[in-house]
Design an enzyme around this catalytic site. Structure first.
Site, PDB file in Angstrom:
ATOM      1  N   THR A  69      85.263  38.984  49.822  1.00 30.20           N
ATOM      2  CA  THR A  69      84.259  40.048  49.891  1.00 30.20           C
ATOM      3  C   THR A  69      83.823  40.328  51.327  1.00 30.20           C
ATOM      4  O   THR A  69      83.907  39.439  52.188  1.00 30.20           O
ATOM      5  CB  THR A  69      83.021  39.630  49.066  1.00 30.20           C
ATOM      6  OG1 THR A  69      81.960  40.542  49.312  1.00 30.20           O
ATOM      7  CG2 THR A  69      82.522  38.239  49.450  1.00 30.20           C
ATOM      8  N   ASP A  70      83.317  41.530  51.559  1.00 29.67           N
ATOM      9  CA  ASP A  70      82.788  41.854  52.897  1.00 29.67           C
ATOM     10  C   ASP A  70      81.482  41.112  53.174  1.00 29.67           C
ATOM     11  O   ASP A  70      81.032  41.040  54.325  1.00 29.67           O
ATOM     12  CB  ASP A  70      82.587  43.379  53.050  1.00 29.67           C
ATOM     13  CG  ASP A  70      81.607  43.982  52.045  1.00 29.67           C
ATOM     14  OD1 ASP A  70      81.090  43.256  51.175  1.00 29.67           O
ATOM     15  OD2 ASP A  70      81.352  45.202  52.138  1.00 29.67           O
ATOM     16  N   GLU A  71      80.865  40.535  52.123  1.00 29.68           N
ATOM     17  CA  GLU A  71      79.554  39.892  52.326  1.00 29.68           C
ATOM     18  C   GLU A  71      79.644  38.650  53.210  1.00 29.68           C
ATOM     19  O   GLU A  71      78.632  38.183  53.723  1.00 29.68           O
ATOM     20  CB  GLU A  71      78.922  39.531  50.978  1.00 29.68           C
ATOM     21  CG  GLU A  71      78.687  40.745  50.123  1.00 29.68           C
ATOM     22  CD  GLU A  71      77.670  40.530  49.016  1.00 29.68           C
ATOM     23  OE1 GLU A  71      76.947  39.531  49.026  1.00 29.68           O
ATOM     24  OE2 GLU A  71      77.610  41.397  48.125  1.00 29.68           O
ATOM     25  N   TYR A 126      75.719  33.294  47.239  1.00 22.96           N
ATOM     26  CA  TYR A 126      77.021  33.853  46.818  1.00 22.96           C
ATOM     27  C   TYR A 126      77.941  33.999  48.017  1.00 22.96           C
ATOM     28  O   TYR A 126      79.079  33.519  48.017  1.00 22.96           O
ATOM     29  CB  TYR A 126      76.817  35.208  46.128  1.00 22.96           C
ATOM     30  CG  TYR A 126      78.086  36.037  46.037  1.00 22.96           C
ATOM     31  CD1 TYR A 126      79.142  35.648  45.209  1.00 22.96           C
ATOM     32  CD2 TYR A 126      78.244  37.203  46.806  1.00 22.96           C
ATOM     33  CE1 TYR A 126      80.319  36.402  45.145  1.00 22.96           C
ATOM     34  CE2 TYR A 126      79.403  37.961  46.744  1.00 22.96           C
ATOM     35  CZ  TYR A 126      80.439  37.549  45.906  1.00 22.96           C
ATOM     36  OH  TYR A 126      81.605  38.288  45.848  1.00 22.96           O
ATOM     37  N   LYS A 167      81.570  32.208  48.993  1.00 16.92           N
ATOM     38  CA  LYS A 167      82.824  32.949  49.231  1.00 16.92           C
ATOM     39  C   LYS A 167      83.345  32.652  50.644  1.00 16.92           C
ATOM     40  O   LYS A 167      84.546  32.481  50.853  1.00 16.92           O
ATOM     41  CB  LYS A 167      82.618  34.453  49.048  1.00 16.92           C
ATOM     42  CG  LYS A 167      82.371  34.902  47.618  1.00 16.92           C
ATOM     43  CD  LYS A 167      83.545  34.672  46.674  1.00 16.92           C
ATOM     44  CE  LYS A 167      84.716  35.579  46.937  1.00 16.92           C
ATOM     45  NZ  LYS A 167      85.782  35.435  45.898  1.00 16.92           N
TER      46      LYS A 167
HETATM   47  P1  NAD Z   1      83.390  39.434  37.637  1.00 13.14           P
HETATM   48  O1  NAD Z   1      82.151  38.607  37.673  1.00 13.14           O
HETATM   49  O2  NAD Z   1      83.376  40.721  36.910  1.00 13.14           O
HETATM   50  O3  NAD Z   1      84.591  38.583  37.012  1.00 13.14           O
HETATM   51  C1  NAD Z   1      84.822  37.247  37.365  1.00 13.14           C
HETATM   52  C2  NAD Z   1      85.813  36.657  36.366  1.00 13.14           C
HETATM   53  O4  NAD Z   1      86.052  35.289  36.729  1.00 13.14           O
HETATM   54  C3  NAD Z   1      85.300  36.655  34.924  1.00 13.14           C
HETATM   55  O5  NAD Z   1      86.296  37.100  34.037  1.00 13.14           O
HETATM   56  C4  NAD Z   1      84.959  35.179  34.669  1.00 13.14           C
HETATM   57  O6  NAD Z   1      85.119  34.810  33.300  1.00 13.14           O
HETATM   58  C5  NAD Z   1      85.971  34.489  35.562  1.00 13.14           C
HETATM   59  N1  NAD Z   1      85.526  33.138  35.957  1.00 13.14           N
HETATM   60  C6  NAD Z   1      84.304  32.808  36.466  1.00 13.14           C
HETATM   61  N2  NAD Z   1      84.236  31.475  36.653  1.00 13.14           N
HETATM   62  C7  NAD Z   1      85.437  30.969  36.278  1.00 13.14           C
HETATM   63  C8  NAD Z   1      85.986  29.644  36.263  1.00 13.14           C
HETATM   64  N3  NAD Z   1      85.264  28.581  36.658  1.00 13.14           N
HETATM   65  N4  NAD Z   1      87.251  29.489  35.830  1.00 13.14           N
HETATM   66  C9  NAD Z   1      87.989  30.558  35.418  1.00 13.14           C
HETATM   67  N5  NAD Z   1      87.516  31.826  35.397  1.00 13.14           N
HETATM   68  C10 NAD Z   1      86.250  32.012  35.825  1.00 13.14           C
HETATM   69  O7  NAD Z   1      83.809  39.616  39.165  1.00 13.14           O
HETATM   70  P2  NAD Z   1      84.436  40.880  39.906  1.00 13.14           P
HETATM   71  O8  NAD Z   1      83.344  41.775  40.321  1.00 13.14           O
HETATM   72  O9  NAD Z   1      85.556  41.383  39.107  1.00 13.14           O
HETATM   73  O10 NAD Z   1      84.990  40.161  41.221  1.00 13.14           O
HETATM   74  C11 NAD Z   1      86.282  39.565  41.239  1.00 13.14           C
HETATM   75  C12 NAD Z   1      86.540  38.968  42.604  1.00 13.14           C
HETATM   76  O11 NAD Z   1      86.460  39.986  43.606  1.00 13.14           O
HETATM   77  C13 NAD Z   1      85.529  37.904  43.012  1.00 13.14           C
HETATM   78  O12 NAD Z   1      86.221  36.899  43.701  1.00 13.14           O
HETATM   79  C14 NAD Z   1      84.581  38.636  43.935  1.00 13.14           C
HETATM   80  O13 NAD Z   1      84.016  37.747  44.885  1.00 13.14           O
HETATM   81  C15 NAD Z   1      85.506  39.620  44.598  1.00 13.14           C
HETATM   82  N6  NAD Z   1      84.872  40.889  45.043  1.00 13.14           N
HETATM   83  C16 NAD Z   1      84.098  41.625  44.182  1.00 13.14           C
HETATM   84  C17 NAD Z   1      83.569  42.835  44.620  1.00 13.14           C
HETATM   85  C18 NAD Z   1      82.715  43.698  43.708  1.00 13.14           C
HETATM   86  O14 NAD Z   1      82.170  44.706  44.167  1.00 13.14           O
HETATM   87  N7  NAD Z   1      82.595  43.397  42.436  1.00 13.14           N
HETATM   88  C19 NAD Z   1      83.828  43.295  45.911  1.00 13.14           C
HETATM   89  C20 NAD Z   1      84.615  42.501  46.768  1.00 13.14           C
HETATM   90  C21 NAD Z   1      85.141  41.304  46.306  1.00 13.14           C
HETATM   91  O1  DAU Z   2      80.045  43.958  48.960  1.00 13.57           O
HETATM   92  C1  DAU Z   2      80.827  43.373  47.971  1.00 13.57           C
HETATM   93  C2  DAU Z   2      79.940  42.733  46.929  1.00 13.57           C
HETATM   94  O2  DAU Z   2      79.352  43.794  46.196  1.00 13.57           O
HETATM   95  C3  DAU Z   2      80.691  41.778  46.016  1.00 13.57           C
HETATM   96  O3  DAU Z   2      81.187  40.697  46.751  1.00 13.57           O
HETATM   97  C4  DAU Z   2      79.772  41.274  44.896  1.00 13.57           C
HETATM   98  O4  DAU Z   2      80.511  40.475  43.984  1.00 13.57           O
HETATM   99  C5  DAU Z   2      79.204  42.482  44.161  1.00 13.57           C
HETATM  100  O5  DAU Z   2      78.295  42.044  43.176  1.00 13.57           O
HETATM  101  C6  DAU Z   2      78.497  43.426  45.137  1.00 13.57           C
HETATM  102  O6  DAU Z   2      77.294  42.814  45.678  1.00 13.57           O
HETATM  103  P1  DAU Z   2      75.926  43.630  45.850  1.00 13.57           P
HETATM  104  O7  DAU Z   2      74.814  42.676  45.848  1.00 13.57           O
HETATM  105  O8  DAU Z   2      76.031  44.593  46.972  1.00 13.57           O
HETATM  106  O9  DAU Z   2      75.968  44.500  44.463  1.00 13.57           O
HETATM  107  P2  DAU Z   2      74.809  44.865  43.411  1.00 13.57           P
HETATM  108  O10 DAU Z   2      75.378  45.896  42.496  1.00 13.57           O
HETATM  109  O11 DAU Z   2      74.182  43.661  42.831  1.00 13.57           O
HETATM  110  O12 DAU Z   2      73.724  45.577  44.338  1.00 13.57           O
HETATM  111  C7  DAU Z   2      74.039  46.738  45.084  1.00 13.57           C
HETATM  112  C8  DAU Z   2      72.794  47.128  45.867  1.00 13.57           C
HETATM  113  O13 DAU Z   2      71.797  47.595  44.943  1.00 13.57           O
HETATM  114  C9  DAU Z   2      72.164  45.975  46.615  1.00 13.57           C
HETATM  115  O14 DAU Z   2      71.631  46.448  47.843  1.00 13.57           O
HETATM  116  C10 DAU Z   2      71.035  45.520  45.716  1.00 13.57           C
HETATM  117  C11 DAU Z   2      70.609  46.794  45.011  1.00 13.57           C
HETATM  118  N1  DAU Z   2      70.109  46.634  43.620  1.00 13.57           N
HETATM  119  C12 DAU Z   2      70.849  45.912  42.748  1.00 13.57           C
HETATM  120  C13 DAU Z   2      70.431  45.741  41.448  1.00 13.57           C
HETATM  121  C14 DAU Z   2      71.231  44.914  40.469  1.00 13.57           C
HETATM  122  C15 DAU Z   2      68.936  47.256  43.235  1.00 13.57           C
HETATM  123  O15 DAU Z   2      68.281  47.943  44.038  1.00 13.57           O
HETATM  124  N2  DAU Z   2      68.513  47.081  41.942  1.00 13.57           N
HETATM  125  C16 DAU Z   2      69.208  46.332  41.025  1.00 13.57           C
HETATM  126  O16 DAU Z   2      68.748  46.193  39.866  1.00 13.57           O
END
Ligand code: NAD
Ligand code: DAU
Length: 351
Positions: free
Chosen positions: A134-136, A159, A163
């Site tokens: 992730t970019d975080e 988190y 990562k």
């Molecule tokens: P998600 O939470 O939707 O899915 C995560 C999946 O991993 C789920 O299916 C869960 O059952 C599985 N999992 C969790 N713990 C596990 C374990 N111990 N063993 C096996 N499986 C397990 O997540 P996502 O949003 O699809 O993100 C996927 C990946 O991409 C993550 O590594 C996240 O850090 C990265 N990522 C997400 C975002 C985003 O915006 N969502 C952006 C950049 C990177």
């Molecule tokens: O940048 C990549 C990341 O983006 C991934 O690595 C994470 O897995 C993914 O969850 C996401 O993280 P964020 O924290 O940016 O996403 P989230 O949707 O939780 O929040 C987006 C923005 O909105 C953040 O600034 C927090 C804000 N927010 C979020 C929620 C859930 C609100 O204002 N209200 C809310 O209820």
């Protein structure tokens, strides 16, 4: 890489993983795709119903924190390559309780690295361990500048610390044991199948049900949004064309303040639901800010664009509309995932 590929994709029942699995199963009939997922609250096999019965697709229910089981999975299935997405992914949950993030994101990743190293001993150059991050990990930006692949790590939440730690272990295995690895760091994804604890699906769900839209702080925080299928396409490109042990940043050059996203969603939903213009905006409620809330993320995606030829296929407005349409058409999916344990989480988080 090995000729015949048995690719282990972890976290394939989750949001991004399910789109990656679908892309690989449908695009590469000669690859055997193994979807390993422990099905936490965020994992949902319903996301992959359309793949049931496909010859080149197998689901394995397993937890990456179980080291012995990981060795067995690699051995029994002759795993040749890994695309690792399984993770605890929600920042707010990591703030409420970081422990699961350390087990899954750090220890789980190291377990997979160990299993890969053992399985591929003596032929490490023929196999690839692709870690999806992730970019975080880069921390938080002020109003100027972008995250580059060379930006020093500065994670700010439990988190992102977990990562960042997993990224470091992947690089340490590449350096120490000569495992072939690649890492990509992506910005915020949105699209179908995202669990409604994240901003965009949570707001769609709440607008539909006339519930308050909780905006943290003043809604001034900025995120860079990418449609999930474009992320899956980027993962395909990095897996096939990425250079060994390199890092690729993935993003949409698409920055939005949270409040502007929420307002845009309100407008789209008013239209779709036949409500008077401005009706849904009345639901916006400013709530207590997230602890340690990162101000801004912005990815410079020039490296993957120039070196590997990837670019996003969708404009944000189009992607957002597709996303809203998907949630409106999949009310049952939403009902199922928002009942039970999710309801308890929601009540605690927003009480
Ligand atoms: P998600 O939470 O939707 O899915 C995560 C999946 O991993 C789920 O299916 C869960 O059952 C599985 N999992 C969790 N713990 C596990 C374990 N111990 N063993 C096996 N499986 C397990 O997540 P996502 O949003 O699809 O993100 C996927 C990946 O991409 C993550 O590594 C996240 O850090 C990265 N990522 C997400 C975002 C985003 O915006 N969502 C952006 C950049 C990177
Ligand atoms: O940048 C990549 C990341 O983006 C991934 O690595 C994470 O897995 C993914 O969850 C996401 O993280 P964020 O924290 O940016 O996403 P989230 O949707 O939780 O929040 C987006 C923005 O909105 C953040 O600034 C927090 C804000 N927010 C979020 C929620 C859930 C609100 O204002 N209200 C809310 O209820």
């Amino acid at each position: 890489m090995a000729d015949k590929k048995n690719i282990l994709i972890t976290g394939g029942a989750g949001f991004i993983g399910s789109h990656v699995i679908r892309l690989f199963v449908n695009s590469y009939p000669d690859y055997q795709i193994y979807n390993l997922d422990s099905l936490t609250y965020a994992g949902n096999l319903e996301n992959l119903k359309d793949l049931e019965g496909k010859q080149n697709y197998t689901f394995i229910k397993a937890d990456i924190t179980d080291q012995d089981l990981m060795h067995r999975v690699f051995n029994e299935n002759g795993i040749t390559d890994v695309i690792h997405l399984a993770a605890e992914s929600h920042v707010d949950r990591s703030i409420a309780d970081p422990t699961a993030f350390i087990y899954t994101n750090v220890i789980g990743t190291v377990n997979l690295l160990n299993a890969a190293r053992k399985q591929w001993e003596g032929k490490l150059d023929q196999h690839l361990f692709y870690h999806v991050s992730t970019d975080e990990v880069y921390g938080s930006l002020d109003n100027g500048g972008y995250f580059l692949e060379t930006t020093p790590y500065d994670p700010q939440s439990p988190y992102s610390a977990s990562k960042a730690s997993s990224d470091h272990f992947v690089r340490a295995f590449a350096n120490t044991y000569k495992l072939r690895t690649v890492i990509s760091n992506c910005s915020n994804n949105y699209g179908p199948n995202q669990f409604p604890e994240k901003l965009i699906p949570l707001c769609i769900h709440n607008i539909k049900h006339n519930k308050p839209l909780p905006v943290y702080g003043k809604g001034e925080n900025v995120r860079d949004w990418l449609f999930v299928i474009d992320h899956a396409r980027a993962i395909d490109v990095v897996f096939h064309k990425g250079k060994d042990n390199e890092t690729y940043n993935i993003g949409g050059f698409n920055e939005w303040k949270n409040i502007d996203i929420v307002r845009t969603l309100c407008k789209v939903m008013d239209k779709k639901m036949g409500r008077p213009e401005g009706e849904s905006e009345k639901l916006i409620t400013f709530v207590k800010d997230r602890a340690g809330h990162d101000l801004r993320y912005a990815i410079d995606a020039n490296k993957i664009m120039k070196e590997l030829g990837w670019e996003p296929s969708l404009q944000f407005e189009e992607g957002l509309e597709k996303t809203v349409d998907w949630y409106l058409a999949n009310e049952e999916w939403l009902q199922r995932v928002t009942s039970g344990a999710y309801q308890d989480y929601y009540d605690k988080q927003y009480s």
